[in-house]
Scaffold this active site. Structure first.
Site, short mmCIF file in Angstrom:
data_model
loop_
_atom_site.label_atom_id
_atom_site.label_comp_id
_atom_site.label_asym_id
_atom_site.label_seq_id
_atom_site.Cartn_x
_atom_site.Cartn_y
_atom_site.Cartn_z
N HIS A 70 0.96 -1.07 0.00
CA HIS A 70 -0.09 0.04 0.07
C HIS A 70 0.78 1.30 0.19
CE1 HIS A 70 -3.65 2.35 1.25
NE2 HIS A 70 -2.71 3.01 1.72
N GLU A 71 1.95 1.24 1.07
CA GLU A 71 2.56 2.40 1.02
C GLU A 71 3.66 2.58 -0.18
OE1 GLU A 71 1.66 4.59 3.05
OE2 GLU A 71 0.47 3.28 4.42
N HIS A 124 1.89 4.39 -2.80
CA HIS A 124 1.94 6.08 -2.64
C HIS A 124 3.39 6.22 -3.01
CE1 HIS A 124 -1.62 7.00 -0.54
NE2 HIS A 124 -1.56 6.15 0.41
N GLU A 158 -4.70 7.79 -3.00
CA GLU A 158 -5.13 6.48 -2.48
C GLU A 158 -5.51 5.62 -3.61
OE1 GLU A 158 -4.67 5.43 0.46
OE2 GLU A 158 -4.39 7.52 1.45
#
Lengths: 495, 495
Positions: free
Chosen positions: A262-263, A266, A292
């Site tokens: 997830h990170e 980003h 997101e």
């Protein structure tokens, strides 16, 4: 004119250095600082925030913006867009008295340490007064803009231009209408798939695997780091220094895997901004919703697909030995089990949006004074029961679980839901150019990264979120693809 | 008068915030920053250094100092000492053009990344040009003070007031006279004691043990952290936020143990400064020599004693299982084996000072233009052979091993030798009050810490190094105790 532009670039450089320093202090606070250091570091954050405030609200700065605008036709698109965004920013902050601006920055810096300890000790009461102040400041800052009614819409609009309560209410109603019945359907066939992917892996090995996965999906560790924190997050010092954190649960290695991916999503976005924007204020994601969309794209559409795991099992130098004892099907179902649970960051895709709805409704309620901060644990638990049918036994697993409010990120949560929706719209567009399944199976994730970079990342803030969505997918926010995806995915898993 | 003092406190607060921020950037650079971040962080360090420079050389600041001095009789001891130290500092920096001051700060920030990579790649050439600049800046900054001859004496005096080349030459000659014959004696009876204490321990377990040892010796982990870096160091943000690093060698756990204890000694000193000095510029060690006396005291006198290991083996919750297979005698001899080796930080107590002599002679030679930077690898290896009889096979194990020069710490190394000497003088005084052996065996290290705090730590910079040594031990620098200690210790081990 050249002289004026040089002056502008100089002031922006100063602003960017202050902002980068603020980012580093924030990073330090959340990853390494000892408790004894919180006070001084918070003070430093306060000082620097004030400096940043003074710079952008100074007469010199405002006049410079005005001067440049007079000759707008001579400016290129980059500087035009910078001015536009700066004007929006200045408009919002110049109405806030500088002392309050500084106080709020210090408050949210300090609040994170307090939140962390409150969460550790399951002690909502010690956090409540500071949380109340944070909400009050947020309400007040909007009121300074002359807006007294529907404060929350204005806040939402700060995170995602064009967003407001009415639109979000409709949007969540739509999701609820489709997801709640689907969830009921799935619950009828409930099975414990997850058991098989819960095994013990040392923190050290989880760390190695996390780094390998980051490189595998295309995050550049020469221009970024992976560290640890109570709550995973991404922080950008600049596009050559993008910092991620994750957290390791000893008996559930997939928790860190998905946080990391997830990170990583980003981070790939931030690293992919065009070099030409590096020293501008556009070197950042277009909006939190678009941001997101990238993290959720990597986490779910890629990370929770069967093809991704096929690819990584083939290619990984380092993988948990327990994984090779499982079939691909067992892994796939294990990481996609639907089960109403307490913690948002570990939620499956189907219940995830319901977690967001709870936070959305709470924020709305507090800002409109329907709820009081002291009632939050109760309200939280009631909503958890209503939407998810589970109730946390401690506030640490409940209302204290997220870092956002302590950071002052009121109005941020809806970005996650928007991100989900955007991500499926983007997938639909990507499919026209790329055979996703094959690409994942062959572990060619660089291709996907390049596509995203070409269409989205490189623009940074040069385009608005709406412009990006329209140019990439041909339409604005449209939950259809997301809902279709969920239906199909979970009908297959729980057939 | 009160108003003037308030003004002073306010400016000092500003200075301290800038300095703390610099410290945090330094910390970040050495512990977490990705390579891509070095450039921007170095720029920030340059900016902040310039700010600090501008503050302390500003007309306003200088006039304030002058004003206060006019009414000196009305000032308390703390503020008097602050003014004295500030005047010394200002005297030294105001002669440096501000642009050069900034350039040098940026240079040394950048140099650390370059040194680290050079060391990794065993590539002295890539570091040489920057090292040359650092030496040149140091020479030039002293010359700005009007000093053209014996520049190195002036530099030494900056680290340890009253020190100079003549004194150090005598001092090292004395050490050499006594230690070299002792070393020959010991080498006749050479035995491989160390083999037994070299075993494999995972990094994770080394980390746990390091933290336990820190708490055991009295370092407060609520007001400090332990992290990792290429070269262990201690950095103070303020007395409630003291940061240590160590490094872990997989097959030699005692390496990290002694690094940790050494840095722990520095850290205990910093944490022990009186609360009343917290917001003054005195909240710091008296001098680098006194600072190293504390780290070397903990590392050697405590950490390499038999009684310490008896105590920790009794008390430790967590210890390496391999240790329990060894006798106390085997551990003691293992961690005290004398063996001329390549790396200073891992040297035994007997050869340690010789490592310092090499660096001392090199610094002296470069500043007097006897050596050129490009010749350093050769000079280094020759001196290693001359004093220690060993020659590094790579520059990474040779001239590139220390972080100090890249940080700009020219003239720092002698502090380690002074620290050794001081530490034995201090031990001699402590013995009159405390039964050291018994205290260590019972694991009551807090008593030792309290004694040091009472006599040394709490004063910070309020006393000069000389005042501290005289008040604690009754005399100034006196190598006698150190030499006696080494003789007795190693005759017993190598009888």
């Amino acid at each position: 004119m050249e002289e004026k532009i040089n002056k502008f670039r100089e002031m922006i450089k100063e602003k960017k250095i202050i902002d980068s320093m603020l980012a580093l202090l924030q990073w330090d606070l959340e990853t390494q600082a000892p408790k004894g250091g919180y006070k001084l570091i918070s003070e430093m954050i306060g000082e620097l925030s004030l400096k940043s405030y003074n710079l952008t609200t100074s007469k010199e700065f405002l006049e410079m913006l005005k001067e440049l605008k007079k000759n707008e036709e001579k400016l290129d698109d980059i500087i035009k867009r910078e001015i536009e965004l700066l004007e929006e920013e200045v408009e919002k902050i110049k109405v806030i008295p500088s002392e309050e601006y500084k106080m709020y920055s210090e408050l949210t810096a300090k609040a994170q340490g307090i939140w962390e300890i409150a969460r550790e000790n399951n002690d909502f009461e010690s956090f409540a007064p500071i949380l109340e102040q944070i909400f009050n400041f947020n309400r007040k800052f909007i009121e300074y803009r002359g807006i007294k009614e529907d404060v929350y819409s204005e806040i939402l609009n700060d995170y995602e231009k064009g967003m407001n309560v009415k639109k979000l209410d409709n949007f969540f109603a739509e999701l609820k209408k489709e997801i709640v019945p689907l969830l009921k359907e799935v619950n009828k066939n409930k099975r414990d798939f997850q058991k098989k992917v819960k095994f013990e892996v040392s923190e050290y090995n989880q760390k190695l695997f996390s780094k390998e996965i980051l490189e595998y999906i295309g995050f550049d560790l020469e221009r970024g780091v992976l560290s640890e924190s109570a709550h995973p997050f991404t922080l950008t010092v600049n596009k050559d220094d993008v910092r991620l954190t994750t957290r390791y649960l000893k008996d559930f290695p997939f928790s860190s895997v998905f946080s990391t991916i997830h990170e990583g999503g980003h981070g790939i976005y931030e690293q992919g901004v065009d070099e030409i924007l590096k020293d501008t204020i556009l070197s950042d994601g277009a909006s939190m919703g678009i941001h997101e969309s990238q993290s959720r794209f990597y986490e779910n559409i890629i990370g929770r697909s069967k093809e991704f795991w096929f690819g990584i099992l083939e290619k990984s130098k380092f993988k948990y030995s327990e994984l090779s004892k499982l079939t691909l099907e067992e892994i796939y179902k294990g990481i996609n089990e639907v089960s109403p649970s307490l913690i948002r960051v570990e939620a499956d895709e189907l219940t995830y949006s319901l977690h967001i709805m709870i936070r959305y409704e709470i924020e709305k309620g507090i800002l409109s004074r329907e709820y009081l901060v002291k009632d939050l644990p109760r309200v939280w638990n009631e909503k958890m029961y209503e939407y998810l049918g589970v109730v946390p036994s401690t506030d640490s697993e409940g209302v204290l679980q997220d870092v956002h409010w302590s950071c002052g990120l009121i109005g941020y949560f809806p970005s996650y839901a928007l991100g989900n929706v955007y991500s499926l719209q983007i997938l639909n567009a990507m499919k026209k150019d790329i055979n996703i399944e094959g690409t994942l199976e062959r572990g060619e994730l660089k291709r996907i990264k390049e596509w995203l970079r070409e269409k989205i990342h490189r623009y940074g803030k040069l385009k608005t979120p709406k412009e990006i969505m329209v140019s990439v997918t041909g339409e604005e926010l449209n939950p259809e693809y997301y809902i279709e995806y969920l239906k199909e995915k979970y009908k297959n898993i729980y057939n």
